[in-house]
Design a protein around this motif. Structure first.
Motif, short mmCIF file in Angstrom:
data_model
loop_
_atom_site.label_atom_id
_atom_site.label_comp_id
_atom_site.label_asym_id
_atom_site.label_seq_id
_atom_site.Cartn_x
_atom_site.Cartn_y
_atom_site.Cartn_z
N GLY A 221 -29.52 14.75 -1.64
CA GLY A 221 -29.18 15.49 -2.85
C GLY A 221 -27.98 16.40 -2.73
N TYR A 222 -27.26 16.29 -1.60
CA TYR A 222 -26.12 17.20 -1.38
C TYR A 222 -25.08 17.04 -2.47
CZ TYR A 222 -21.80 19.04 0.54
OH TYR A 222 -20.61 19.72 0.69
N TYR A 223 -24.81 15.81 -2.89
CA TYR A 223 -23.73 15.58 -3.83
C TYR A 223 -24.10 15.98 -5.26
CZ TYR A 223 -21.83 13.03 0.12
OH TYR A 223 -21.36 12.71 1.37
N GLU A 224 -25.35 16.37 -5.47
CA GLU A 224 -25.75 16.89 -6.77
C GLU A 224 -25.63 18.41 -6.84
OE1 GLU A 224 -29.67 15.47 -7.56
OE2 GLU A 224 -29.12 13.35 -7.35
N THR A 225 -25.31 19.03 -5.72
CA THR A 225 -25.13 20.49 -5.72
C THR A 225 -23.99 20.88 -6.63
OG1 THR A 225 -25.89 20.60 -3.42
CG2 THR A 225 -24.69 22.51 -4.27
N PRO A 233 -18.73 29.00 -3.18
CA PRO A 233 -18.04 28.13 -4.15
C PRO A 233 -16.51 28.20 -4.07
CG PRO A 233 -19.11 29.99 -5.26
CD PRO A 233 -19.60 29.96 -3.86
N GLU A 234 -15.95 29.37 -3.88
CA GLU A 234 -14.49 29.46 -3.83
C GLU A 234 -13.93 28.76 -2.60
OE1 GLU A 234 -12.34 30.46 -6.19
OE2 GLU A 234 -14.21 30.49 -7.32
N LYS A 235 -14.65 28.85 -1.49
CA LYS A 235 -14.22 28.13 -0.29
C LYS A 235 -14.30 26.63 -0.53
CE LYS A 235 -15.22 27.55 4.64
NZ LYS A 235 -16.11 27.93 5.77
N PRO A 384 -10.88 19.43 -7.96
CA PRO A 384 -11.87 19.56 -6.89
C PRO A 384 -13.00 20.51 -7.31
CG PRO A 384 -9.65 19.74 -6.00
CD PRO A 384 -9.52 19.77 -7.49
N TRP A 385 -14.22 20.08 -7.08
CA TRP A 385 -15.39 20.88 -7.41
C TRP A 385 -15.34 21.42 -8.83
CZ3 TRP A 385 -20.05 21.60 -5.08
CH2 TRP A 385 -20.20 21.13 -3.78
N LEU A 386 -14.86 20.61 -9.76
CA LEU A 386 -14.94 21.00 -11.17
C LEU A 386 -16.39 21.30 -11.52
CD1 LEU A 386 -12.86 20.45 -13.88
CD2 LEU A 386 -14.81 18.98 -14.37
N HIS A 387 -17.30 20.47 -10.98
CA HIS A 387 -18.74 20.69 -11.17
C HIS A 387 -19.50 20.42 -9.88
CE1 HIS A 387 -22.59 21.05 -13.05
NE2 HIS A 387 -22.89 19.78 -12.95
N THR A 388 -19.20 19.30 -9.21
CA THR A 388 -19.84 18.94 -7.95
C THR A 388 -18.79 18.45 -6.96
OG1 THR A 388 -20.20 16.61 -8.53
CG2 THR A 388 -21.91 18.19 -9.20
N TRP A 389 -19.26 18.09 -5.77
CA TRP A 389 -18.38 17.54 -4.74
C TRP A 389 -17.63 16.32 -5.25
CZ3 TRP A 389 -18.73 12.60 -2.75
CH2 TRP A 389 -17.95 12.32 -1.62
#
Length: 434
Positions: A221-225, A233-235, A384-389
């Motif tokens: 479930g990592y890619y659903e984070t 988040p900023e990193k 990048p990371w607009l919402h998820t990975w």
């Protein structure tokens, strides 16, 4: 010759997977009054800004454009450059909106009733604008690059194609993200002497305990984070991608092994002079940090396997195969090392200067909430990371595009009709009551 101003409901800037995806969903939801403006050709970055041996680093099964999943015979493999282009081209054939190729957007300006998009073939007036050009626009070079002698070729990672284009001699590659590491390997396999300068890129396992690490992370479930749920988040948005490769069926990239095979590793590039490079003595620090990321992923997979009672083969403990000498080498003299070329792989900075609105932060990135800006009717996709990975990848672009399409649809229902439509309705009502 420029056309006269035209009206459309939605202008989509960019004809890559992001622009095509939002267009597909808009049409699916009944918003057919739209255009796609592409500066070059559809799938340009895959077609023209990748080297010849380029392949995906994530398995093919993660290619999930809207209603267009990977349709080949090797879901666990890694598509090569030409296969990626063909995959995107096939998806483009499913898009019904007009695609204008070779069109540069010069400006986006806010009007009282929408936006004006100025281009090299004329202007469009519209209610909504979607910027789908990503954020990798201007490749970076360090201060002092102009001091490098003119006889030494300088190119960016986006210009590299194959070892044959590089003049005879050694090659200095600055930056060890995905592009830097894979180009370094491409050149080393061709027998070239490579000097690689390290940054803070982490590394990832490839196959681990019987399965690709990407497959494990997806199952976990990592890619659903979501961005808001990320511990830093900023990193995440500003960080460098983990390096690994899909080459030859997929394998890990271990820079220590590259060093054993003759590649010269250096720390962070600190100074550029006419005679060479000077770096920090932090190769061991950079390699150890990358290994901590690598081992952290392995540990999370181990914990998941244990918690769920999964039968998976054990792996031997990781043991570094090489460590840099002490003291570390920090000087590279171009002449004595026979350096003929420098390849800059330091990443990119965004350039949204064509959008004439005050919505950007100090880095030039837009303020947004899952691609929705504070400027009503203006949206971003493919960042990048607009919402998820997966937001800037084949894996997650469909989910983001569907969300933006829904936001445009909701706004369409709230916004008053355009002035000319109001006028036409008033004239119709007047004629009916006369």
């Amino acid at each position: 010759m420029k056309n006269e101003s035209q009206r459309t409901e939605v202008v989509i800037i960019g004809g890559g997977q992001a622009g095509l995806s939002i267009s597909y969903y808009l049409s699916k939801y009944g918003i057919s009054d739209q255009v796609i403006l592409e500066k070059n050709k559809v799938a340009h970055s895959w077609r023209e800004e990748r080297w010849d041996s380029f392949c995906l680093v994530t398995p093919n099964f993660q290619c999930r454009l809207p209603d267009h999943p990977y349709d080949g015979e090797d879901p666990d493999g890694f598509m090569l450059k030409d296969e990626i282009v063909a995959y995107v081209d096939r998806f483009a054939q499913k898009v019904t909106a007009p695609i204008h190729e070779g069109v540069t957007v010069l400006s986006v300006r806010k009007l009282d009733d929408g936006f004006e998009v100025e281009t090299t073939i004329g202007n469009w007036m519209c209610e909504s604008v979607v910027s789908a050009v990503g954020s990798f626009h201007i490749p970076l070079r360090p201060p002092g690059f102009e001091r490098i002698p003119s006889g030494i070729q300088q190119i960016f990672a986006t210009d590299y194609r194959n070892p044959d284009q590089i003049p005879e001699g050694a090659v200095a590659i600055v930056g060890n993200g995905q592009s830097g590491c894979q180009i370094a390997e491409d050149l080393q396999l061709a027998g070239r002497q490579v000097h690689l300068y390290l940054g803070n890129a982490p590394r990832s396992p490839r196959q681990y305990r019987g399965k690709d690490a990407v497959a494990w992370l997806e199952e976990m479930g990592y890619y659903e984070t979501c961005y808001d749920e990320h511990p830093d988040p900023e990193k995440a948005r500003g960080g460098t991608n983990h390096y690994l490769t899909g080459r030859d069926g997929g394998r890990e990239i271990d820079l220590r092994r590259f060093a054993l095979d003759g590649m010269k590793l250096y720390g962070y590039l600190e100074e550029v002079t006419e005679s060479g490079f000077r770096s920090r003595p932090d190769v061991k620090e950079k390699l150890d940090k990358a290994d901590r990321s690598y081992l952290g992923i392995r540990q999370r997979i181990d914990e998941y396997i244990a918690a769920n009672g999964i039968d998976a083969p054990e792996e031997p403990p990781y043991v570094p195969c090489w460590n840099p000498p002490s003291p570390e080498e920090t000087e590279l003299d171009f002449e004595s090392a026979n350096v003929s070329s420098v390849i800059w792989c330091l990443g990119f900075k965004p350039d949204f200067s064509f959008i004439e609105l005050d919505i950007f932060d100090h880095r030039g990135m837009p303020h947004h909430k899952r691609g929705v800006t504070g400027e009503s009717g203006l949206y971003f996709l493919g960042l990048p990371w607009l919402h998820t990975w997966g937001s800037s990848r084949f894996a997650g672009i469909a989910q983001d595009a569907e969300h933006i399409a829904n936001m445009i649809l909701k706004r369409r229902k709230r916004v008053e009709p355009w002035p000319e439509i109001q006028r036409m309705r008033a004239e119709t009502i007047g004629a009916e009551t006369a």
